[in-house]
Structure formats: structure tokens, C-alpha cells
Scaffold this motif. Structure first.
Motif, mmCIF file in Angstrom:
data_model
loop_
_atom_site.group_PDB
_atom_site.id
_atom_site.type_symbol
_atom_site.label_atom_id
_atom_site.label_comp_id
_atom_site.label_asym_id
_atom_site.label_seq_id
_atom_site.Cartn_x
_atom_site.Cartn_y
_atom_site.Cartn_z
ATOM 1 N N ALA A 204 1.660 -2.476 7.500
ATOM 2 C CA ALA A 204 2.084 -1.987 6.194
ATOM 3 C C ALA A 204 1.459 -0.638 5.873
ATOM 4 C CB ALA A 204 1.697 -3.006 5.130
ATOM 5 N N PRO A 205 2.247 0.247 5.253
ATOM 6 C CA PRO A 205 1.676 1.522 4.806
ATOM 7 C C PRO A 205 0.820 1.323 3.558
ATOM 8 C CG PRO A 205 3.968 1.374 4.139
ATOM 9 C CD PRO A 205 3.670 0.135 4.950
ATOM 10 N N GLU A 206 0.062 2.331 3.190
ATOM 11 C CA GLU A 206 -0.774 2.300 1.991
ATOM 12 C C GLU A 206 0.089 1.890 0.782
ATOM 13 O OE1 GLU A 206 -3.782 2.639 0.027
ATOM 14 O OE2 GLU A 206 -2.224 3.214 -1.377
ATOM 15 N N ALA A 207 -0.456 0.966 -0.008
ATOM 16 C CA ALA A 207 0.339 0.319 -1.050
ATOM 17 C C ALA A 207 0.942 1.289 -2.055
ATOM 18 C CB ALA A 207 -0.520 -0.713 -1.769
ATOM 19 N N ASN A 208 0.226 2.369 -2.376
ATOM 20 C CA ASN A 208 0.743 3.292 -3.386
ATOM 21 C C ASN A 208 1.578 4.417 -2.794
ATOM 22 O OD1 ASN A 208 0.421 2.508 -5.980
ATOM 23 N ND2 ASN A 208 -1.613 3.413 -6.259
ATOM 24 N N THR B 118 4.644 4.290 -1.824
ATOM 25 C CA THR B 118 6.012 4.267 -2.347
ATOM 26 C C THR B 118 5.969 3.865 -3.813
ATOM 27 O OG1 THR B 118 6.713 3.427 -0.210
ATOM 28 C CG2 THR B 118 8.351 3.378 -1.969
ATOM 29 N N PRO B 119 6.011 4.821 -4.729
ATOM 30 C CA PRO B 119 6.034 4.424 -6.140
ATOM 31 C C PRO B 119 7.333 3.667 -6.438
ATOM 32 C CG PRO B 119 5.610 6.789 -5.888
ATOM 33 C CD PRO B 119 6.068 6.278 -4.566
ATOM 34 N N ILE B 120 7.222 2.676 -7.279
ATOM 35 C CA ILE B 120 8.407 1.911 -7.682
ATOM 36 C C ILE B 120 8.491 1.986 -9.204
ATOM 37 C CG2 ILE B 120 9.499 -0.366 -7.695
ATOM 38 C CD1 ILE B 120 7.850 -1.047 -5.214
ATOM 39 N N PRO B 121 9.594 2.490 -9.741
ATOM 40 C CA PRO B 121 9.691 2.575 -11.200
ATOM 41 C C PRO B 121 9.355 1.216 -11.838
ATOM 42 C CG PRO B 121 11.589 3.599 -10.177
ATOM 43 C CD PRO B 121 10.801 2.956 -9.073
#
Lengths: 251, 216, 641
Positions: free
Chosen positions: A137-141, A143-146
Motif C-alpha cells: 500500500a502507498p502512504e495513506a495520505n 490520495t486525498p479523498i473528498p
């Protein structure tokens, strides 16, 4: 408080079942419905009878194990909420209460009020996931999700998998269950790569289990303990239509 | 989905048919000329009729097969079943649909094939030598039993449509959380407008607001 | 039998231990993985995540759970959140700080190396879960939101409304479903483990009962992983699900696995107080409520006025008064004990007098009811369902309840017990929380063990075990099957006069009274005298209707209660032997002048691991002590003032 219970008793799938009447007396209004059944069972056991088999586990409305149809309503009259969150203060003193299992062909009866709901697991197994290998998994932040999308995903993901939707539906359709999972993942960027495949496979699995068809009566959302909206069924229909077209187009 | 699409075609027909029929209130000339225009379409009319018929058959076929599947999905029924939200209309679509079908057959026999009322044979053409549809309708509805059956049939059609109209949007995935209740309300209003529109004709006839253009 | 306990903690500086260990552990090549069968018992956060991960790696996994679906494991009920040292809030968090908070929160009774590793992998868990589609709460900018939790001064808790456990479990469940679909995991729902099978001293199989058909079966594997949760239900009333039990770990204990620190139980401060006689479980109100709620009781004992009739000056916000810097966010054990204290003084509220107020009036005035609803709406709903009261209008009543058990089977750094091949993860092991667990750390540990620790440490055992999986027709299996069968038959044949639940309730009350929030030697001795009698009565007078070859819930419960009746004794022995106070284990004999837990680091800075000595309780269990070596942190008196 005092109640007359008419409870579905059926020793096993092969034996014919029937409603049997029991009395529940000295019930405090602050007792939960299942605790009332516990007390009835305790008396039955001591009287040398077989206790009423019924499913429950967390008893706080989140695990989705309890599966009673009480007075003709899945989970009883206190919507939204699972049967374990139903308290006797909701009933009139002296009332007659009919208790039956969840009924649908894909939920075969095991004993008394206990049914087998593995059909729901098989629908998820068909595609209700994101293929995310631990460690990749990539770093959690990253991909910002509205917030709005995250909230909508959460609303759909809140499904507790109890199967009340199918139990209450006049057609025993599991569309709300399937719609909730399909929508949850479709609202999130992580769910996009498998979006087409997921909805096609899950709907095929759902139909294969023998659930009925949705005729838009919205009874499912009325009894859903997790407040899943039937508008997600519209979303499922849309997802399915788009996915079918994509598949036709060889995408 | 097929049910929804064929359903919406049928709804469109019902609305169109209503608009045509309401011309009766504008006098014999309007409605007779409307009928004549339809007739003048010739083969096209038959194509439209065939299309509608196929549509209807498909709608019925799929609904019935779905209804059979749905019944099979619950082999053991509840001893006691209460509904929280599902309306009577939404739960009785197959039944209301079948009764509406019976009504349609009667309606066709009554006004299209005209085999049920011997008086229609006595009708003369109107002054412009068109079939006097106006008088036919008025005579037809003067029979209170026929009118009553129309009202009942229309009522079931309405019931069918209160659910069917908004259901279409749901099945095709064209609504969302905000739209769903509004569409449901709009669907119900439309259905009842259709009911009022159609029943106004027999009611007007029975109240003698509409009189035949010719005596038999 | 068992020599000194080797915790196998790698050498080197604390921050490098895990990396070094991974770098030098043995591996199993991909083409060999499919030759192994791994038995995973339990499908919650730990079991579900490890079964999915091992399946994905290419092992053949058999996963067992007593529920009808892996999605119903009790991890699902965790409300508040999961900690990680992401430092997204820029408030000074770090891996070291999460490590330190956790070890201090545990009152210095856990292993430095294990806890450090937990803090280290915490960030990977958040990444993994987000990728699985766990809908964590987010800010308007689309980035992840955090909230603060008890025992920490930074905001490091990730959450999904009040249903974080549910969402994390569904993430693991979906990963598991994917592996089931792929054929790498075979799922056995409604199947309960009733015994562990050892072959030449190695854990190589289990005996199960199919709860639907009643069939008792043997399963063999190359390693056994227990992820069967905690034993909180020994108290009868707890926040655990009705089905949670100690059977799997207790059976393993009877087969030689050491049980560590069984007396460490966590009493959660914010639960809905007991109301009726028939109550079957207690409902937790997430600790996150303490972020915005203020805890108080009337200053005057016996004050029966309605809460809003009590003026500000006559309220005692006792947590804020006693612990000004942590206030309402003091750790769980401290908050719980303080609540007990004020209730013992007669200042408790509600009908039973066993309750304190958790008041949101200030937060609602400050933030508005909408914000409070957004944060805790579902908790307020649950509260209203159960009590019939609206917490937006009047303060909640809360009281502590048994919630989590820090004790569990002893494991080394590789999460393997002293029985080779038997691995224990999640709440079922003892390893990471010491004598008290901080909020939002259980989810962290379950997933750390399942996704990121066991998959690395298991190959270290498996590498030497190729081709050693036994067939289930070995005499060891036969014997275990016969024992389970005999025990089942025995339970069914007693046909006495008392129900299973009545024994369970009695045991629970006894333990809550003598081995609950506060313990003393005299009370523990009383309990130790009473439990064997109760057990004897059970085996003489219990009534279990029906028969074994069918769906029989009474029989399921009877087996579990029988084990609780033995386990309760072990718990009291441990509590009596640990002659100090620490974390959740509060011995009244050992307290500071102002009533705080007083540790005895000189004599008790070690793990108590108990070895079964056979024959029920006839022989007292044997104590093994693993000294806790603190290389990095300084042992201090915990202070949250």
C-alpha cells in the motif's frame, strides 16, 4: 410486564416446524428482547424442555448475528435497530408477540430461529473487496479523498450483513446488501480498478444464490439496522448497467 | 430493467391516449378528426399497434417470470408479516397488472373491435363522413356497468402506476438519495392525474355533461 | 519440564531490533509455501488479517471461527479508533512517543521490544487499511482526520465514525473473502476448536466441533495460530460478545502452553450501567466520548436531584480535579477506579448508585449539537435505545465494565508460544499491553500481528518443518478426539437441576467482586476456595439438554463455562501471587497515600507465565517468571496529574 410468545420451533431442516406458545412473565421493561428470550429458555431448560435456539452474539447491534422476525417485521418494531437492540418497553403489557426466523430460500433454516446466511459471504467472496496485498500500500495520505465521498462510502460500508433486507423484502431480494458493498467501494478511488468486474461478479453471485428480484418496495431500507439507503440500489442498478455496457464494449 | 423500459413506453402511450381522449370535451369534431387521423396512418398505425403489443407482451412476460422467481425465493412464508414501508401498490404489481390486462382486453373489445355493444353497429358516420367516435364513447359510457368497470380498471392502473412511474427511475439507476422521495411523489401525482383525466369522461357522460351527437 | 523462558528478543538498539530481526529471519521460498497448511483459529482482526495475508503469500490456510461468518468476530464492536504514529497533526508524535505512551500506559509490565515493534508497524496498518477501502474519517481537504484518546497528549487516533472496529474488520474480512475465492483459504465457520493436538511436542493440529451438525473432527497442519481473543467473559457480564470464550487458549494451556498474566484485565470506564437482573451483557460507550464529555458526580453523597438541578458548584468533576493535565482523558484503569471510588463514597448516580455522569452540555454549547452528533451520533443512539434517555438533553450515566484482557498465552518475540508451532496473536496473547491497554491500541495490535508481524516470523518456524505435517489418523489425534467426545458426552449426561448460565453468572459475580477493579489477598483466597466448589457443583448438577450430534447452543455454552470455571481459578492465583498493584491489577494492599496503584518493580517487574500441572486443579500451576528488561525507558510511577 407479561407477554404471550408464539415462537417458531423446528428441530431441524427436515422436520416440519410450527408456532409454539410460551408465556413470559415478570419481565422488566428495561429487559432487552433477547434477554427476555434467555429467561424463557432458562425456564424451559429447568422444566426439561429444549430451549429455543436463536442467534445472537455482540448484543449491541453491530455484529449482525441476530436474525429474528418479530411480529412480522425483521428485527422487530424498533427501526432502525437489530433485534438485540429491541427493549421490552416497546411492547404493550400483555401483548402477543410472534417470533419467526428470517425467511428466504438462500437462508436455509438450521434450527428453530437460526438460519444459515453464508450466501451473503459468498456474494462478497465473488468480488466485494479491493485487491491490496499487505505491504504494497502507498502512504495513506497520498490520495486525498473528498470528505463527502469518504462519508458516503462510510454510510454504505456501515452494513452489518444481517440479511434483514432480504428477510423483509416481499421478494426476498438481497439487493440492498449487495448495493451497500458495491457502493462503498465505488465511492472510493481505491475501488476503481476493479469496479466493473466487481459489480458484475457480485450481482451474478447474488442471482445465483436464489434471492428474488428488486421491485422497489423499499421495505429493505425501512428495516435496515444500519440505515442503508435504498438509493444505493439505484446506484447498484446504474453501476451494473454501465459495467454491462463496458463489458459489451470489450473493456 | 426491461420491465422498466417497456413500462415507460406503456406510460407514454397511456399519457398520449389520454390526451387524445380528452379531446372529447372539445366536441365531436375534434375527437372524430383525431380518430380519423389515426386511422389515416394506415400501415403505420398497425406498426405502432404491433410495437405497443410487443411491448406489452414483453412487459408482462418478464414481470411474470420475475414474479415467479420472487415467489420461489421464499418457499416458506411468514405466518405473520407486517410491512413498514412497502405500499400495497408496490407489493401487488403483478396482481394489479393482471387485472389491468383484463381491463385492456375488455377495452379493446368494447371500443376498438366493438363487439360488446350492439348499438355501435347502428351508429352512422358524422357529417364529414368520419366514424362518430364521439357518440360511440358517449353511448358506451352511458351504460353505468361499463363505466363502473372502467373506473375500477383505471383505479388499478393508477395503483400500478403510482409505484411503476417512480420505480422506473430506481430500476434504471437514475435517482439518488435526494431525488428518490421527490420522484416517488411526482410518480404518484402523475398516476392520479391520469386517473382523474380518464375517469372524467365516463363521469361526464353519466352526469349528462356530454351528450351523443346523434340519436340512434 | 520447561526451562527458563526465552523471549528471543533480538539484540541491538531498540529502534533497530525489528529490522535486524527481519533481515536475518529464515524464509520459506514461494514454491515451498504451498506445501504448508496453516491452521488459524479465529477470524477477527488478528485471525482474519493473518489468514488473508498468509493466503496471499501462498500458504494453504484453514481458518476457523465459531460465528456463522468471519465478519461477525467481536473485533467488529470496537468503536473508538486505531492509533498510529503518523504525526499528521504535527503535534510532536513519533514512533518513540507511541511506544513510550503504550509502555507507560501498560504500567511498565510489557516488553520494550514488542511494544516498540508495534509502534513501528502502526503506520503501515493505516496505509494498508486505506488501500483496502476502509472509509476513515477525513478532513475537508481530503486528508485523514485524527482524534485524541485516553493516555496520550497527541492526537493520533484514526477512526471511522464510532465503528472503527467494524470497518477495519470488514477490510480484513474482504481480504479474507478474496483469498477464499482464490482458494488459498478454506473457511470453517460455526466451527469451534475444542483441543490442540501435539505431535512430538509440536502443535500440529486441532480438534473441532461443527456447531451445526455436532460433528467432532480432527484437522492437521504445519503450524497452529490462535487468534481467539480474550477471556473477559469469565466475568459473565462484560462488553464482549456472548460467544467470546477462553476455550481455545485454555485448551492449549492444558496441553502445555504457558498462560501469562491472566490477572491483567481491563475495566473500561465508559459503559452503560447494569440495570436489570436478566442483563446478559454490558454495552460500551467509546472512550472517545471522553474527548468532549466531562465526567462528574454530585459533591454530596446521596444527592438524588436530577442532573440539571445540581448547580455547577455542587458538582465534582473528579477526573479534572485529580488529574489536571489529562483530565477526562486519564487512562482507563485510573478512570475506572476513580468511578468506583466515588460510587463507594455514596456519590454514584442512577437507580443502583453505581454510575457517574458523562456530560456533553459544555461541548454542545461550544461546538453545537450537530458537531457532537457527527462525532458520536451512533453512540448517542445506542445509549437512547438501551436506557430510553436522550444524552443530548441529560448527561449519560456510565460505569466501568470488563472490556479487554491483557493477559493471554505467553509468546516470544516471534509470537510463538513455548509450544513449538503454536503461535498466538491479537488479544489472545499477552504481549504488548502490559498491565493496562491504552485506548485504540487493541485494533492496532490485532492488525500489526496479523498483517505485519506473524507473516514475517512464522517462516522462521516453518523453514525447518517441510513435510512434517502429520496425517489425522495418528494416535495423538485419535486420543484427542476421544477425550473431546467423552467430555461432550459427560456434559450431556449430568442432567442436573441448574442451567449453564446460572453457574456462569455466579462465577462472574464472584470474580467481579473478588478479582475485579480492586483485589485483596483475603478476597482472592475466598474466591479460590469457592471456585472449586462451584466447579464441582457444575459437574454434578448442570443441565445440558439435547444431544451432541445436532445444533445445540446449551452444549456450546456448557463447554465454555466449564473452561471458565477452571480458568477463573488460574486468574485468582495469578492475582494473589502478584503482590503489587500495576495498571488494571489493583491490589488494595498496595497503593500510594492518594490511592494510586503502587508498583513493586524490585520484585514484580516480570511476566508471570503459568504452566498447567495436570489433573484439573488438583495440582497448583507452576509459575515461570520472565524478567522484563528495560534498556530504554526509565521505570517511573505513572503520573497523569
Amino acid at each position: 410486564m407479561k407477554f404471550k410468545l408464539k415462537v417458531w420451533r423446528q428441530k431441524d431442516p427436515k422436520t416440519k416446524g410450527k408456532l409454539v406458545t410460551y408465556e413470559a412473565s415478570d419481565v422488566s421493561p428495561n429487559t432487552s428482547f433477547l434477554e427476555m428470550l434467555d429467561a424463557v429458555n432458562e425456564r424451559l431448560v429447568l422444566g426439561g424442555e429444549e430451549p429455543i435456539a436463536f442467534d445472537s452474539d455482540c448484543r449491541e447491534g453491530i455484529c449482525g448475528t441476530c436474525s429474528l422476525t418479530i411480529n412480522g417485521e425483521a428485527h422487530g418494531p424498533d427501526h432502525p435497530g437489530a433485534a438485540c437492540e429491541l427493549y421490552m418497553r416497546r411492547f404493550k403489557d400483555g401483548a402477543t408477540i410472534v417470533v419467526e426466523p428470517f425467511r428466504a430460500k438462500p437462508f436455509p433454516l438450521i434450527k428453530d430461529l437460526v438460519v444459515d446466511r453464508r450466501a451473503l459471504d459468498r456474494i462478497v467472496q465473488a468480488g466485494g473487496f479491493v485487491a491490496a496485498r499487505a505491504g504494497s500500500a502507498p502512504e495513506a495520505n497520498s490520495t486525498p479523498i473528498p470528505k463527502q465521498n469518504a462519508d458516503r462510502a462510510m454510510e454504505a460500508a456501515a452494513c452489518i450483513g444481517c440479511g434483514a433486507c432480504a428477510a423483509a423484502c416481499p421478494n426476498a431480494s438481497a439487493m440492498l446488501f449487495t448495493a451497500a458493498k458495491v457502493s462503498h467501494l465505488a465511492f472510493l478511488p481505491q475501488g476503481q480498478p476493479e469496479r466493473t468486474r466487481r459489480v458484475l461478479k457480485m450481482v451474478t453471485a447474488m442471482d445465483g444464490e436464489g434471492f428474488g428480484n428488486c421491485t422497489n418496495t423499499y421495505e429493505c431500507e425501512a428495516v435496515c439496522p444500519a440505515k442503508i439507503s435504498a438509493s444505493l440500489i439505484a446506484k447498484l442498478n446504474r453501476e451494473y448497467a454501465v459495467a454491462s455496457l463496458r463489458q459489451e464494449a470489450g473493456d | 430493467m426491461i420491465v422498466a423500459v417497456t413500462g415507460v413506453v406503456l406510460i407514454a402511450f397511456v399519457i398520449g391516449h389520454l390526451l387524445g381522449n380528452l379531446q372529447i370535451f372539445l366536441g365531436p369534431d375534434w375527437v372524430n378528426s383525431y380518430a380519423e387521423h389515426l386511422r389515416a396512418l394506415g400501415p403505420l398505425l398497425w406498426i405502432i399497434r404491433a410495437f405497443l403489443l410487443v411491448n406489452l407482451l414483453v412487459h408482462i412476460f418478464f414481470t411474470i417470470s420475475l414474479a415467479i422467481e420472487n415467489r420461489r425465493a421464499r418457499p416458506v412464508h411468514y405466518t405473520k408479516k407486517d410491512y413498514v414501508k412497502a405500499t400495497f401498490a408496490s407489493r401487488s404489481m403483478a396482481l394489479s397488472g393482471l387485472i389491468v390486462l383484463a381491463f385492456i382486453l375488455y377495452h379493446l373489445a368494447h371500443f376498438t373491435v366493438r363487439v360488446t355493444d350492439p348499438r355501435f353497429l347502428l351508429l352512422k358516420a358524422d357529417p364529414l363522413n368520419r366514424y362518430d367516435v364521439y357518440s360511440m364513447m358517449v353511448y358506451g359510457f352511458q351504460n353505468p356497468y361499463a363505466s363502473a368497470f372502467y373506473v375500477i380498471g383505471l383505479f388499478l392502473l393508477t395503483l400500478h402506476l403510482t409505484h411503476g412511474t417512480s420505480s422506473f427511475f430506481q430500476s434504471l439507476g437514475l435517482n439518488d438519495q435526494k431525488l428518490t422521495p421527490r420522484l416517488a411523489a411526482a410518480g404518484r401525482i402523475l398516476a392520479w392525474l391520469i386517473f382523474v383525466g380518464y375517469t372524467s369522461i365516463p363521469v361526464a357522460v353519466l352526469l349528462h355533461l356530454l351528450k351523443p351527437a346523434q340519436q340512434l | 519440564m520447561i526451562g527458563s523462558l526465552d523471549s528471543k528478543i533480538p539484540s541491538g538498539p531498540l529502534a533497530e531490533k525489528w529490522t535486524n530481526h527481519k533481515d536475518h529471519s529464515r524464509l520459506v521460498a514461494p514454491n515451498n509455501r504451498r506445501k504448508f497448511e496453516i491452521i488459524v483459529v479465529g477470524s477477527g482482526l488478528a485471525g482474519g488479517s493473518t489468514a488473508a495475508t498468509l493466503g496471499e503469500l501462498g500458504y494453504n490456510v484453514k481458518c476457523f471461527c465459531y460465528q456463522d461468518s468471519p465478519r461477525r468476530a467481536h473485533s467488529i464492536a470496537a468503536q473508538g479508533g486505531i492509533n498510529a504514529a503518523k504525526n499528521y497533526q504535527n503535534d510532536g508524535d513519533s514512533v518513540f512517543r507511541l511506544f513510550y505512551d503504550t509502555i507507560k500506559g501498560g504500567d511498565f509490565r510489557s516488553r520494550e521490544a514488542n511494544v516498540y515493534r508495534l509502534a513501528e508497524v502502526s503506520n503501515l496498518i493505516i496505509d494498508q487499511c486505506v488501500e483496502q477501502g476502509v472509509p476513515f474519517a477525513r478532513e475537508y481537504g481530503g486528508l485523514l482526520a485524527n482524534r485524541s484518546f485516553g493516555g496520550a497528549q497527541v492526537s493520533r487516533t484514526f477512526y471511522a465514525r464510532g465503528q472503527t472496529g467494524q470497518q477495519l474488520l470488514l477490510g480484513a474480512y474482504q481480504a479474507l473473502c478474496r483469498q477464499i475465492d482464490a482458494g488459498t483459504v478454506e473457511m470453517f465457520p460455526q466451527t469451534e476448536m475444542l483441543d490442540l493436538v501435539l505431535i512430538d511436542g509440536h502443535a500440529k493440529g486441532i480438534i473441532t466441533r461443527n456447531l451445526v451438525t455436532g460433528k467432532i473432527e480432527a484437522h492437521s497442519g504445519d503450524a497452529v495460530v490462535l487468534a481467539t481473543g480474550g477471556y473477559g467473559n469469565v466475568f459473565y457480564l462484560s462488553t464482549n460478545a456472548r460467544g467470546c470464550n477462553v476455550t481455545a487458549t485454555y485448551r492449549a494451556y492444558k496441553k502445555g502452553a504457558l498462560f501469562a498474566n491472566p490477572c491483567y484485565t481491563q475495566i473500561h470506564p465508559t459503559c452503560i450501567p447494569v440495570t436489570g437482573q436478566n442483563q446478559s451483557k454490558l454495552t460500551l460507550m467509546s472512550e472517545s466520548l471522553r474527548n468532549d464529555g466531562r465526567v462528574w458526580v454530585p459533591k454530596k453523597p446521596g444527592d438524588t436531584r436530577a442532573p440539571n438541578q445540581i448547580p455547577e458548584a455542587e458538582r465534582d468533576y473528579y477526573l479534572e480535579r485529580k488529574y489536571p493535565s489529562f483530565g477526562n482523558l486519564a487512562p482507563r484503569d485510573i478512570s475506572s477506579r476513580s468511578a468506583k471510588e466515588v460510587c463507594d463514597e455514596g456519590r454514584g448516580v442512577g437507580e443502583s448508585g453505581r454510575g457517574v455522569y458523562l456530560d456533553f452540555a459544555d461541548a454542545i454549547a461550544r461546538l453545537g449539537a450537530n458537531t457532537i452528533c457527527e462525532r458520536y451520533g451512533n453512540l448517542f443512539d445506542i445509549y437512547e435505545k438501551i436506557t430510553g434517555e436522550n444524552a443530548y438533553e441529560r448527561p449519560m450515566r456510565i460505569y466501568p465494565a470488563v472490556h479487554y484482557t491483557m493477559g493471554g498465552l505467553w509468546v516470544d518475540y516471534n509470537l510463538m508460544s513455548n509450544v513449538p508451532g503454536l503461535h498466538v496473536i491479537g488479544e489472545a496473547n499477552f504481549s504488548d499491553h502490559g498491565a493496562n491497554r491504552l485506548g485504540a491500541s487493541a485494533l492496532m495490535q490485532g492488525l500489526a500481528d496479523g498483517y505485519f508481524v506473524l507473516p514475517y516470523t512464522l517462516p522462521g518456524y516453518l523453514a525447518g518443518q517441510i513435510g512434517k505435517r502429520p496425517a489425522t489418523d495418528r494416535p495423538e489425534f485419535r486420543q484427542a478426539l476421544d477425550e473431546v467426545d467423552a467430555r461432550t458426552k459427560k456434559l450431556l449426561s449430568i442432567n442436573g437441576k441448574r442451567s449453564v448460565d446460572s453457574f456462569h453468572r455466579e462465577l462472574g459475580l464472584l470474580l467481579w467482586d473478588k478479582c475485579g477493579m480492586a483485589r485483596n489477598a483475603a478476597g482472592l483466597r475466598e474466591a479460590l476456595a469457592r471456585i472449586p466448589q462451584l466447579r464441582e457443583e457444575f459437574w454434578r448438577d448442570v443441565r445440558v439438554p439435547g444431544d451432541g450430534e445436532e445444533f445445540n447452543q446449551s452444549l456450546e455454552r456448557a463447554g465454555r463455562v466449564a473452561d471458565f470455571l477452571e480458568f477463573g481459578e488460574l486468574m485468582c492465583i495469578d492475582a494473589l501471587t502478584r503482590d503489587e498493584s500495576c495498571g488494571g491489577h489493583f491490589r488494595e494492599e498496595h497503593q500510594t497515600p492518594d490511592g494510586e496503584a503502587l508498583r513493586d518493580d524490585e520484585n514484580f517487574a516480570d511476566v508471570f507465565a503459568w504452566e498447567y500441572q495436570g489433573n484439573g486443579s488438583a495440582a497448583a500451576p507452576k509459575l515461570h517468571r520472565e524478567p522484563l528488561v528495560f534498556e530504554t525507558v526509565q521505570l517511573t510511577q505513572r503520573s497523569y496529574k
